[in-house]
Design a protein around this motif. Structure first.
Motif, PDB file in Angstrom:
ATOM      1  N   ASN A 143      31.903  34.286  44.949  1.00  0.00           N
ATOM      2  CA  ASN A 143      32.940  34.551  43.621  1.00  0.00           C
ATOM      3  C   ASN A 143      31.868  35.186  42.966  1.00  0.00           C
ATOM      4  O   ASN A 143      32.103  37.337  42.393  1.00  0.00           O
ATOM      5  N   GLU A 144      30.803  34.943  42.423  1.00  0.00           N
ATOM      6  CA  GLU A 144      30.008  35.347  41.799  1.00  0.00           C
ATOM      7  C   GLU A 144      29.122  36.876  42.700  1.00  0.00           C
ATOM      8  O   GLU A 144      29.378  37.688  41.794  1.00  0.00           O
ATOM      9  N   GLN A 145      29.040  37.061  44.361  1.00  0.00           N
ATOM     10  CA  GLN A 145      29.056  38.655  44.568  1.00  0.00           C
ATOM     11  C   GLN A 145      30.272  39.163  44.738  1.00  0.00           C
ATOM     12  O   GLN A 145      30.249  40.481  44.377  1.00  0.00           O
ATOM     13  N   GLY A 146      31.718  38.709  44.749  1.00  0.00           N
ATOM     14  CA  GLY A 146      33.165  39.428  44.487  1.00  0.00           C
ATOM     15  C   GLY A 146      33.044  39.991  44.032  1.00  0.00           C
ATOM     16  O   GLY A 146      33.552  41.211  43.621  1.00  0.00           O
ATOM     17  N   TRP A 147      32.668  39.878  42.513  1.00  0.00           N
ATOM     18  CA  TRP A 147      32.933  40.816  40.764  1.00  0.00           C
ATOM     19  C   TRP A 147      32.099  41.623  40.732  1.00  0.00           C
ATOM     20  O   TRP A 147      32.523  42.542  40.466  1.00  0.00           O
ATOM     21  N   GLY A 148      30.249  41.575  41.890  1.00  0.00           N
ATOM     22  CA  GLY A 148      29.931  42.741  42.006  1.00  0.00           C
ATOM     23  C   GLY A 148      30.399  43.794  42.848  1.00  0.00           C
ATOM     24  O   GLY A 148      30.431  44.684  42.288  1.00  0.00           O
ATOM     25  N   MET A 149      31.125  43.335  43.947  1.00  0.00           N
ATOM     26  CA  MET A 149      31.968  44.186  44.789  1.00  0.00           C
ATOM     27  C   MET A 149      33.113  44.689  43.388  1.00  0.00           C
ATOM     28  O   MET A 149      33.503  45.888  43.058  1.00  0.00           O
ATOM     29  N   VAL A 150      33.575  43.937  42.766  1.00  0.00           N
ATOM     30  CA  VAL A 150      34.972  43.885  42.179  1.00  0.00           C
ATOM     31  C   VAL A 150      34.637  45.022  40.977  1.00  0.00           C
ATOM     32  O   VAL A 150      35.113  46.643  40.964  1.00  0.00           O
ATOM     33  N   VAL A 151      33.205  44.947  40.271  1.00  0.00           N
ATOM     34  CA  VAL A 151      33.186  46.077  39.136  1.00  0.00           C
ATOM     35  C   VAL A 151      32.572  47.335  40.167  1.00  0.00           C
ATOM     36  O   VAL A 151      33.298  48.744  39.245  1.00  0.00           O
ATOM     37  N   LYS A 152      32.202  47.385  41.208  1.00  0.00           N
ATOM     38  CA  LYS A 152      32.273  48.370  41.783  1.00  0.00           C
ATOM     39  C   LYS A 152      33.166  49.427  41.957  1.00  0.00           C
ATOM     40  O   LYS A 152      33.991  50.976  42.226  1.00  0.00           O
ATOM     41  N   LEU A 153      34.512  48.542  42.450  1.00  0.00           N
ATOM     42  CA  LEU A 153      35.899  49.221  42.866  1.00  0.00           C
ATOM     43  C   LEU A 153      37.015  49.689  41.776  1.00  0.00           C
ATOM     44  O   LEU A 153      36.914  50.812  41.641  1.00  0.00           O
ATOM     45  N   VAL A 154      36.839  49.089  41.067  1.00  0.00           N
ATOM     46  CA  VAL A 154      37.313  49.149  39.256  1.00  0.00           C
ATOM     47  C   VAL A 154      36.822  50.687  39.003  1.00  0.00           C
ATOM     48  O   VAL A 154      36.890  51.941  38.919  1.00  0.00           O
ATOM     49  N   GLU A 155      35.384  51.382  38.947  1.00  0.00           N
ATOM     50  CA  GLU A 155      34.215  52.042  38.336  1.00  0.00           C
ATOM     51  C   GLU A 155      35.218  53.184  40.109  1.00  0.00           C
ATOM     52  O   GLU A 155      35.509  54.726  39.613  1.00  0.00           O
ATOM     53  N   GLU A 156      35.149  53.236  41.463  1.00  0.00           N
ATOM     54  CA  GLU A 156      35.322  53.943  42.123  1.00  0.00           C
ATOM     55  C   GLU A 156      36.770  54.150  42.067  1.00  0.00           C
ATOM     56  O   GLU A 156      36.913  55.768  42.432  1.00  0.00           O
ATOM     57  N   TYR A 157      37.477  53.743  41.326  1.00  0.00           N
ATOM     58  CA  TYR A 157      39.700  53.820  41.771  1.00  0.00           C
ATOM     59  C   TYR A 157      38.979  54.500  40.412  1.00  0.00           C
ATOM     60  O   TYR A 157      40.319  55.914  40.951  1.00  0.00           O
ATOM     61  N   LEU A 158      38.565  54.102  39.522  1.00  0.00           N
ATOM     62  CA  LEU A 158      39.020  55.480  38.140  1.00  0.00           C
ATOM     63  C   LEU A 158      38.262  56.555  38.654  1.00  0.00           C
ATOM     64  O   LEU A 158      38.621  57.935  37.819  1.00  0.00           O
ATOM     65  N   VAL A 159      37.562  57.198  39.276  1.00  0.00           N
ATOM     66  CA  VAL A 159      36.852  57.815  39.644  1.00  0.00           C
ATOM     67  C   VAL A 159      38.132  59.069  40.569  1.00  0.00           C
ATOM     68  O   VAL A 159      38.037  60.362  40.190  1.00  0.00           O
ATOM     69  N   ARG A 160      38.702  58.472  41.479  1.00  0.00           N
ATOM     70  CA  ARG A 160      39.176  58.916  42.231  1.00  0.00           C
ATOM     71  C   ARG A 160      40.892  59.201  41.782  1.00  0.00           C
ATOM     72  O   ARG A 160      41.883  60.090  42.236  1.00  0.00           O
ATOM     73  N   ALA A 161      41.576  58.138  40.667  1.00  0.00           N
ATOM     74  CA  ALA A 161      42.425  58.047  40.836  1.00  0.00           C
ATOM     75  C   ALA A 161      42.543  58.094  38.867  1.00  0.00           C
ATOM     76  O   ALA A 161      42.477  57.801  38.091  1.00  0.00           O
ATOM     77  N   PRO A 162      41.478  59.812  38.373  1.00  0.00           N
ATOM     78  CA  PRO A 162      41.526  59.215  36.862  1.00  0.00           C
ATOM     79  C   PRO A 162      42.567  59.739  35.807  1.00  0.00           C
ATOM     80  O   PRO A 162      43.983  60.165  36.273  1.00  0.00           O
TER      81      PRO A 162
END
Length: 162
Positions: A143-162
């Protein structure tokens, strides 16, 4: 270093209202996180779904592929609009055929804070010290690694779907 708590932060350059929707709408959350839920999020709701690869990042989607179709369950704790979204779950509950229901859960909190250049999202997961010792270190590390990926996913998502 704490063995009980993981915390990740990301600065999101999107309106707070938009960030809130990405977190609190079960369909949007599922799109970037990688889960198909059976209905809308609501405080106290036990949400069931299945793991599906994220639609935001091909590399992460590929890593999620082996877990596709596994059941995914969270219990929504709090939904304070544009401020805080939290749920409980069984961390790293990905082994097929294992019943995790007797184990304690951890608490995942998404907290939003308005800052000068956008919205600071802080994701915290706590309660690992209560997880059975046989699974604790593996769940924490994953989960330490997973949450690092998750914060990047939400950031990417908001760029793609503003």
């Amino acid at each position: 270093m704490s063995t009980d708590r993981i915390e990740k932060k990301v600065l999101l350059r999107a309106p707070r209202k938009r960030v809130w929707r990405a977190l609190s709408d079960s369909a949007e959350f599922g799109t970037w996180f990688g889960v198909k839920f059976d209905g809308p999020f609501a405080p106290g709701a036990c949400m069931r779904g299945v793991i599906v690869p994220t639609q935001v990042n091909a590399e992460v989607a590929n890593a999620q592929k082996p877990y596709e179709g596994l059941p995914f369950e969270i219990t929504i704790e709090k939904m304070e609009p544009e401020r805080l979204f939290s749920f409980r779950w069984h961390p790293f509950a990905i082994e097929r055929g294992v019943d995790y229901s007797a184990e304690p859960t951890t608490l995942v909190v998404f907290a939003l804070e308005e800052v000068a250049s956008g919205v600071m999202l802080t994701v915290t997961e706590s309660g690992f010290d209560r997880i059975p010792v046989a699974r604790r270190a593996k769940a924490f590390t994953a989960n330490e690694q997973g949450w690092g990926m998750v914060v990047k996913l939400v950031e990417e998502y908001l760029v793609r779907a503003p």
